[in-house]
Design a protein around this motif. Structure first.
Motif, mmCIF file in Angstrom:
data_model
loop_
_atom_site.group_PDB
_atom_site.id
_atom_site.type_symbol
_atom_site.label_atom_id
_atom_site.label_comp_id
_atom_site.label_asym_id
_atom_site.label_seq_id
_atom_site.Cartn_x
_atom_site.Cartn_y
_atom_site.Cartn_z
ATOM 1 N N THR A 15 -19.833 -3.662 13.390
ATOM 2 C CA THR A 15 -18.808 -2.709 13.666
ATOM 3 C C THR A 15 -18.176 -2.761 12.206
ATOM 4 O O THR A 15 -17.843 -3.472 11.495
ATOM 5 N N THR A 16 -17.794 -1.213 11.902
ATOM 6 C CA THR A 16 -17.089 -0.965 10.958
ATOM 7 C C THR A 16 -15.870 0.018 11.393
ATOM 8 O O THR A 16 -16.102 0.798 12.121
ATOM 9 N N ALA A 17 -14.677 -0.395 10.793
ATOM 10 C CA ALA A 17 -13.594 0.160 11.439
ATOM 11 C C ALA A 17 -12.697 0.631 9.929
ATOM 12 O O ALA A 17 -12.782 0.164 9.099
ATOM 13 N N TRP A 18 -11.805 1.580 10.552
ATOM 14 C CA TRP A 18 -10.830 2.049 9.513
ATOM 15 C C TRP A 18 -9.413 1.771 9.989
ATOM 16 O O TRP A 18 -9.207 1.786 11.029
ATOM 17 N N PHE A 19 -8.773 1.318 8.852
ATOM 18 C CA PHE A 19 -7.352 0.975 8.925
ATOM 19 C C PHE A 19 -6.460 1.886 8.060
ATOM 20 O O PHE A 19 -7.194 2.275 7.144
ATOM 21 N N ARG A 20 -5.217 1.688 8.362
ATOM 22 C CA ARG A 20 -4.490 2.329 7.273
ATOM 23 C C ARG A 20 -2.981 1.557 7.143
ATOM 24 O O ARG A 20 -2.606 0.949 8.332
ATOM 25 N N GLN A 21 -2.331 1.874 6.059
ATOM 26 C CA GLN A 21 -1.189 1.053 5.966
ATOM 27 C C GLN A 21 0.009 1.957 5.128
ATOM 28 O O GLN A 21 -0.473 2.459 3.950
ATOM 29 N N ALA A 22 0.869 2.169 5.763
ATOM 30 C CA ALA A 22 2.073 3.224 5.103
ATOM 31 C C ALA A 22 2.913 2.221 4.350
ATOM 32 O O ALA A 22 3.100 1.244 4.634
ATOM 33 N N PRO A 23 3.603 2.756 3.489
ATOM 34 C CA PRO A 23 4.668 1.909 2.837
ATOM 35 C C PRO A 23 5.699 1.273 3.680
ATOM 36 O O PRO A 23 6.148 2.046 4.397
ATOM 37 N N GLY A 24 5.763 -0.065 3.463
ATOM 38 C CA GLY A 24 6.626 -0.572 4.265
ATOM 39 C C GLY A 24 6.316 -1.010 5.719
ATOM 40 O O GLY A 24 7.054 -1.701 6.593
ATOM 41 N N LYS A 25 5.100 -0.672 6.001
ATOM 42 C CA LYS A 25 4.446 -0.987 7.416
ATOM 43 C C LYS A 25 3.164 -1.834 7.362
ATOM 44 O O LYS A 25 2.737 -2.112 6.324
ATOM 45 N N GLU A 26 2.940 -2.313 8.556
ATOM 46 C CA GLU A 26 1.883 -3.256 8.708
ATOM 47 C C GLU A 26 0.675 -2.445 8.730
ATOM 48 O O GLU A 26 0.651 -1.297 9.023
#
Length: 127
Positions: free
Chosen positions: A33-44
């Motif tokens: 399994t390959t996933a994409w995540f993202r993280q915005a400033p100040g967020k999880e």
């Protein structure tokens, strides 16, 4: 040690498109399994999408469903995330994560379910 390298980020106009790549030297990226995540400033860090191998339907978060496609090129050991109709809220650092040789089922959002992570690539959506 499996290494994941993301690329393709940058500054994108609102409504634009981009295609991110996650490449590894290991063939095993195609066997799990390959996933994409993202993280915005100040967020999880949050789940975006996941590819779970050939013949399986990719999984998307509701925030990107209908305007994103995750795909894989086994010959290049690369998984892609293509996003269209980009919005300012898509801004963040995008990370690739992998669970080697395991097709994850159930909730794919927890970060602890993945063994390897890339260093991230910045995506900024702005007018």
């Amino acid at each position: 040690q499996v290494q994941l390298v993301e690329s393709g980020g940058g500054l994108v106009p609102i409504g634009g498109s981009l295609k991110l790549s996650c490449t590894t030297s290991e063939r095993t990226i195609t066997a799990g399994t390959t996933a994409w995540f993202r993280q915005a400033p100040g967020k999880e860090r949050e789940f975006v999408a996941a590819h779970r191998g050939p013949g399986r339907v990719p999984v998307y978060d509701d925030s990107v469903k209908g305007r994103s496609t995750v795909s894989r090129d086994a010959a290049k050991n690369t998984v892609y995330l293509e996003m269209n109709q980009l919005k300012p809220e898509d801004t963040g650092v995008y990370y690739c994560a992998a669970k080697i040789n395991v097709i994850l089922v159930g909730d794919l959002r927890p970060t602890y379910r993945y063994d390897y992570w890339g260093q991230g690539t910045q995506v900024t959506v702005s007018s």
